[in-house]
Scaffold this motif. Structure first.
Motif, PDB file in Angstrom:
ATOM      1  N   VAL A  32     -39.156 -22.602  19.365  1.00 60.90           N
ATOM      2  CA  VAL A  32     -39.983 -23.695  18.829  1.00 60.90           C
ATOM      3  C   VAL A  32     -39.261 -24.472  17.733  1.00 60.90           C
ATOM      4  N   LEU A  33     -38.550 -23.744  16.858  1.00 64.48           N
ATOM      5  CA  LEU A  33     -37.879 -24.371  15.714  1.00 64.48           C
ATOM      6  C   LEU A  33     -36.384 -24.061  15.723  1.00 64.48           C
ATOM      7  N   PRO A  34     -35.655 -24.498  16.745  1.00 65.48           N
ATOM      8  CA  PRO A  34     -34.244 -24.118  16.896  1.00 65.48           C
ATOM      9  C   PRO A  34     -33.342 -24.633  15.780  1.00 65.48           C
ATOM     10  N   ASN A  35     -33.731 -25.720  15.125  1.00 61.96           N
ATOM     11  CA  ASN A  35     -32.878 -26.304  14.080  1.00 61.96           C
ATOM     12  C   ASN A  35     -33.254 -25.857  12.662  1.00 61.96           C
ATOM     13  N   HIS A  36     -34.279 -25.034  12.567  1.00 60.21           N
ATOM     14  CA  HIS A  36     -34.719 -24.553  11.258  1.00 60.21           C
ATOM     15  C   HIS A  36     -34.247 -23.114  11.097  1.00 60.21           C
ATOM     16  N   TYR A  37     -32.958 -22.993  10.822  1.00 60.09           N
ATOM     17  CA  TYR A  37     -32.294 -21.689  10.828  1.00 60.09           C
ATOM     18  C   TYR A  37     -32.854 -20.742   9.782  1.00 60.09           C
ATOM     19  N   PHE A  38     -33.225 -21.261   8.622  1.00 60.82           N
ATOM     20  CA  PHE A  38     -33.683 -20.382   7.553  1.00 60.82           C
ATOM     21  C   PHE A  38     -34.915 -19.576   7.971  1.00 60.82           C
ATOM     22  N   ILE A  39     -35.757 -20.178   8.822  1.00 64.44           N
ATOM     23  CA  ILE A  39     -37.001 -19.509   9.205  1.00 64.44           C
ATOM     24  C   ILE A  39     -36.722 -18.310  10.100  1.00 64.44           C
ATOM     25  N   TYR A  40     -36.004 -18.524  11.206  1.00 65.77           N
ATOM     26  CA  TYR A  40     -35.834 -17.386  12.112  1.00 65.77           C
ATOM     27  C   TYR A  40     -34.728 -16.433  11.673  1.00 65.77           C
ATOM     28  N   ILE A  41     -33.768 -16.899  10.887  1.00 66.55           N
ATOM     29  CA  ILE A  41     -32.807 -15.950  10.303  1.00 66.55           C
ATOM     30  C   ILE A  41     -33.533 -15.078   9.274  1.00 66.55           C
ATOM     31  N   GLY A  42     -34.475 -15.684   8.554  1.00 67.32           N
ATOM     32  CA  GLY A  42     -35.306 -14.909   7.634  1.00 67.32           C
ATOM     33  C   GLY A  42     -36.089 -13.842   8.373  1.00 67.32           C
ATOM     34  N   LEU A  43     -36.630 -14.185   9.532  1.00 67.73           N
ATOM     35  CA  LEU A  43     -37.355 -13.211  10.349  1.00 67.73           C
ATOM     36  C   LEU A  43     -36.438 -12.064  10.786  1.00 67.73           C
ATOM     37  N   ILE A  44     -35.182 -12.391  11.066  1.00 75.01           N
ATOM     38  CA  ILE A  44     -34.220 -11.350  11.449  1.00 75.01           C
ATOM     39  C   ILE A  44     -34.042 -10.350  10.307  1.00 75.01           C
ATOM     40  N   PHE A  45     -33.961 -10.865   9.077  1.00 75.93           N
ATOM     41  CA  PHE A  45     -33.868  -9.957   7.930  1.00 75.93           C
ATOM     42  C   PHE A  45     -35.159  -9.156   7.768  1.00 75.93           C
ATOM     43  N   GLY A  46     -36.296  -9.769   8.093  1.00 74.14           N
ATOM     44  CA  GLY A  46     -37.552  -9.030   8.085  1.00 74.14           C
ATOM     45  C   GLY A  46     -37.526  -7.895   9.086  1.00 74.14           C
ATOM     46  N   LEU A  47     -36.973  -8.165  10.271  1.00 71.32           N
ATOM     47  CA  LEU A  47     -36.833  -7.135  11.300  1.00 71.32           C
ATOM     48  C   LEU A  47     -35.906  -6.014  10.831  1.00 71.32           C
ATOM     49  N   ILE A  48     -34.803  -6.397  10.183  1.00 67.84           N
ATOM     50  CA  ILE A  48     -33.879  -5.391   9.636  1.00 67.84           C
ATOM     51  C   ILE A  48     -34.618  -4.491   8.641  1.00 67.84           C
ATOM     52  N   GLY A  49     -35.436  -5.112   7.791  1.00 68.68           N
ATOM     53  CA  GLY A  49     -36.225  -4.340   6.836  1.00 68.68           C
ATOM     54  C   GLY A  49     -37.191  -3.404   7.533  1.00 68.68           C
ATOM     55  N   ASP A  50     -37.826  -3.876   8.608  1.00 69.27           N
ATOM     56  CA  ASP A  50     -38.741  -3.033   9.383  1.00 69.27           C
ATOM     57  C   ASP A  50     -38.040  -1.796   9.922  1.00 69.27           C
ATOM     58  N   VAL A  51     -36.863  -2.020  10.507  1.00 76.38           N
ATOM     59  CA  VAL A  51     -36.112  -0.914  11.113  1.00 76.38           C
ATOM     60  C   VAL A  51     -35.670   0.081  10.044  1.00 76.38           C
ATOM     61  N   ILE A  52     -35.166  -0.436   8.927  1.00 78.76           N
ATOM     62  CA  ILE A  52     -34.699   0.435   7.840  1.00 78.76           C
ATOM     63  C   ILE A  52     -35.833   1.302   7.303  1.00 78.76           C
TER      64      ILE A  52
END
Length: 230
Positions: free
Chosen positions: A56-76
């Motif tokens: 949906v937001l392919p050019n808004h990198y901060f949003i989905y890269i932020g989600l990736i860090f959220g996922l990393i936090g979930d896994v940790i």
């Protein structure tokens, strides 16, 4: 909303449906106290939302890269101790900092909003005040200087997002109120997590933490998507 749904396409719709399905089972397993199954399902919730957001937001990198860090936090944090708690909180802090970057670099300019200088001064004062207020409370709970420094900045960052969204709503409502609701849920989720981990037992602890946490992630993404796409 129709434009957001249309922009998902078939693949995006599959992944957003997957997000709600995985979230349902995550919360169900939390209620039933099936901890092994809950921990298995947990990473798939945010993974699905990340793919849908990137579509949906392919050019808004901060949003989905932020989600990736959220996922990393979930896994940790699947295995929780002082070591994993530190790095999990650090991952979540990065996510919130990326959200703030998105707000300053894209969101506010997109809305044509430019705050007066005193708004930034007020936010800075609030940020520092929050650090002083929470420092002793978090230090008393964690008994760790590193966790305390990380924790106070983490809480201050979430409250800064809340402050920014309140200021945006004052200037013009737009869909900032949805992002504001997401930020408030982040604060509630982390407050419950801290109380449940350090202070006292909370009934259905994992259910309420994950309900507010996943709700926060979705609302923040939805608020940005509705703003940019309508």
């Amino acid at each position: 909303m129709e434009n957001v749904i249309a922009s998902l396409g078939l693949t995006g719709k599959i992944f957003i449906i997957a997000f709600f399905v995985f979230t349902f089972f995550e919360l169900l397993f939390a209620v039933l106290k099936f901890e092994v199954l809950r921990k298995i399902v947990k990473p798939f919730c945010l993974s699905s939302l990340i793919v849908a957001t990137a579509i949906v937001l392919p050019n808004h990198y901060f949003i989905y890269i932020g989600l990736i860090f959220g996922l990393i936090g979930d896994v940790i944090l699947i295995r929780r101790n002082k070591f994993t708690l530190f790095f999990g909180m650090f991952a979540f802090l990065i996510q919130h900092l990326l959200i703030i970057l998105e707000i300053f670099l894209t969101f506010l300019p997109y809305l044509g909003i430019s705050f007066e200088w005193y708004v930034y001064l007020i936010l800075a004062v609030i940020y520092v005040a929050i650090i002083f207020i929470f420092y002793r409370l978090i230090k008393r709970a964690t008994k760790s200087i590193l966790l305390t420094i990380l924790g106070v900045n983490y809480m201050a960052t979430i409250l800064l997002i809340i402050g920014l969204m309140i200021a945006t709503c004052v200037y013009d409502l737009y869909y900032a109120i949805i992002i504001l609701a997401g930020a408030v849920l982040f604060f509630i989720s982390d407050t419950l997590l801290t109380i449940g981990h350090y202070a006292r037992r909370i009934p259905l602890y994992h259910f309420f933490v994950m309900l507010t946490y996943l709700g926060a992630q979705f609302l923040v993404v939805l608020g940005f998507a509705l703003t940019y796409i309508g």
